[in-house]
Scaffold this motif. Sequence first.
Motif, PDB file in Angstrom:
ATOM      1  N   GLN A  97      22.136  32.203  68.023  1.00  0.00           N
ATOM      2  CA  GLN A  97      21.038  33.103  67.662  1.00  0.00           C
ATOM      3  C   GLN A  97      21.418  34.052  66.538  1.00  0.00           C
ATOM      4  O   GLN A  97      20.556  34.531  65.823  1.00  0.00           O
ATOM      5  N   TRP A  98      22.698  34.344  66.394  1.00  0.00           N
ATOM      6  CA  TRP A  98      23.141  35.280  65.361  1.00  0.00           C
ATOM      7  C   TRP A  98      23.319  34.611  64.004  1.00  0.00           C
ATOM      8  O   TRP A  98      23.272  35.282  62.977  1.00  0.00           O
ATOM      9  N   ASP A 135      17.221  45.389  57.665  1.00  0.00           N
ATOM     10  CA  ASP A 135      16.973  46.193  58.869  1.00  0.00           C
ATOM     11  C   ASP A 135      16.328  45.351  59.971  1.00  0.00           C
ATOM     12  O   ASP A 135      16.704  45.464  61.150  1.00  0.00           O
ATOM     13  N   ASP A 136      15.363  44.509  59.607  1.00  0.00           N
ATOM     14  CA  ASP A 136      14.708  43.643  60.596  1.00  0.00           C
ATOM     15  C   ASP A 136      15.702  42.689  61.238  1.00  0.00           C
ATOM     16  O   ASP A 136      15.684  42.483  62.457  1.00  0.00           O
ATOM     17  N   ARG A 137      16.583  42.118  60.410  1.00  0.00           N
ATOM     18  CA  ARG A 137      17.588  41.179  60.937  1.00  0.00           C
ATOM     19  C   ARG A 137      18.577  41.899  61.865  1.00  0.00           C
ATOM     20  O   ARG A 137      18.971  41.372  62.900  1.00  0.00           O
ATOM     21  N   ILE A 138      18.958  43.101  61.509  1.00  0.00           N
ATOM     22  CA  ILE A 138      19.885  43.881  62.343  1.00  0.00           C
ATOM     23  C   ILE A 138      19.225  44.219  63.681  1.00  0.00           C
ATOM     24  O   ILE A 138      19.870  44.133  64.734  1.00  0.00           O
ATOM     25  N   SER A 170      20.561  43.192  67.366  1.00  0.00           N
ATOM     26  CA  SER A 170      20.719  44.188  68.427  1.00  0.00           C
ATOM     27  C   SER A 170      19.915  43.798  69.663  1.00  0.00           C
ATOM     28  O   SER A 170      20.418  43.906  70.799  1.00  0.00           O
ATOM     29  N   ASN A 171      18.693  43.318  69.460  1.00  0.00           N
ATOM     30  CA  ASN A 171      17.870  42.886  70.593  1.00  0.00           C
ATOM     31  C   ASN A 171      18.493  41.705  71.323  1.00  0.00           C
ATOM     32  O   ASN A 171      18.391  41.600  72.553  1.00  0.00           O
ATOM     33  N   THR A 172      19.137  40.816  70.573  1.00  0.00           N
ATOM     34  CA  THR A 172      19.813  39.680  71.190  1.00  0.00           C
ATOM     35  C   THR A 172      20.903  40.167  72.138  1.00  0.00           C
ATOM     36  O   THR A 172      21.008  39.690  73.270  1.00  0.00           O
ATOM     37  N   ILE A 173      21.676  41.133  71.696  1.00  0.00           N
ATOM     38  CA  ILE A 173      22.730  41.689  72.552  1.00  0.00           C
ATOM     39  C   ILE A 173      22.121  42.326  73.794  1.00  0.00           C
ATOM     40  O   ILE A 173      22.601  42.135  74.911  1.00  0.00           O
ATOM     41  N   GLU A 193      13.532  33.031  77.115  1.00  0.00           N
ATOM     42  CA  GLU A 193      13.929  33.644  75.845  1.00  0.00           C
ATOM     43  C   GLU A 193      15.426  33.495  75.595  1.00  0.00           C
ATOM     44  O   GLU A 193      15.847  33.178  74.488  1.00  0.00           O
ATOM     45  N   VAL A 194      16.225  33.695  76.631  1.00  0.00           N
ATOM     46  CA  VAL A 194      17.677  33.561  76.475  1.00  0.00           C
ATOM     47  C   VAL A 194      18.038  32.122  76.117  1.00  0.00           C
ATOM     48  O   VAL A 194      18.954  31.878  75.327  1.00  0.00           O
TER      49      VAL A 194
END
Length: 177
Positions: A40-41, A78-81, A85-88, A115-116
């Motif tokens: 995902q990253w 910023d959107d990608r960051i 962060s949301n993934t974590i 989602e995971v």
Amino acid sequence: DSLHTEVTSTVEELRKKDELMLHQARMAQMGEMIAMIAHQWRQPLSSISAISTNIQLSIALDEEIKKETLRQELSTIDDRITLLSNTIDDFRNFYNTNNEKREFALSDTIDQAIEVLTPAIKNADVSLTFKNDLRSSITSLESEIIQVLMNIIKNAIDTLKEQDIKRQVLIRAYQDS
């Protein structure tokens, strides 16, 4: 007395083996989770890298960068960051080991499990549909329910990957009696 001692010893040994198997299963799941996080990253990190490289190239070539272009690129970063962060947060919430029963909407929990697993679902070229007819909550250990759901979905994906058919998973949640 000796029979009681032997039974107690055997039960304790079996309990330790069960704990070891549970620990090994959790470690295997954690390995899968790390692989999914990495998957995902990759895309957001590649996007950030490409933007950075383009800006650095423009600077190196002494090209003028318009403020609006720079603002758009920084907004994209910023959107990608935020996505990273949301993934974590998603994975941290998944591994929350809160052993306290609480009330929650099962449909939300199913959504979290899906989602995971979205990267694995896409990677296996599986179509997953969730039909939700639930309107009530349940009281249980949510993290345990998520793990069970993820195992079931992951097993379905793994089975479908091996078959040369239209790969579909249908999850239907409904209340009956």
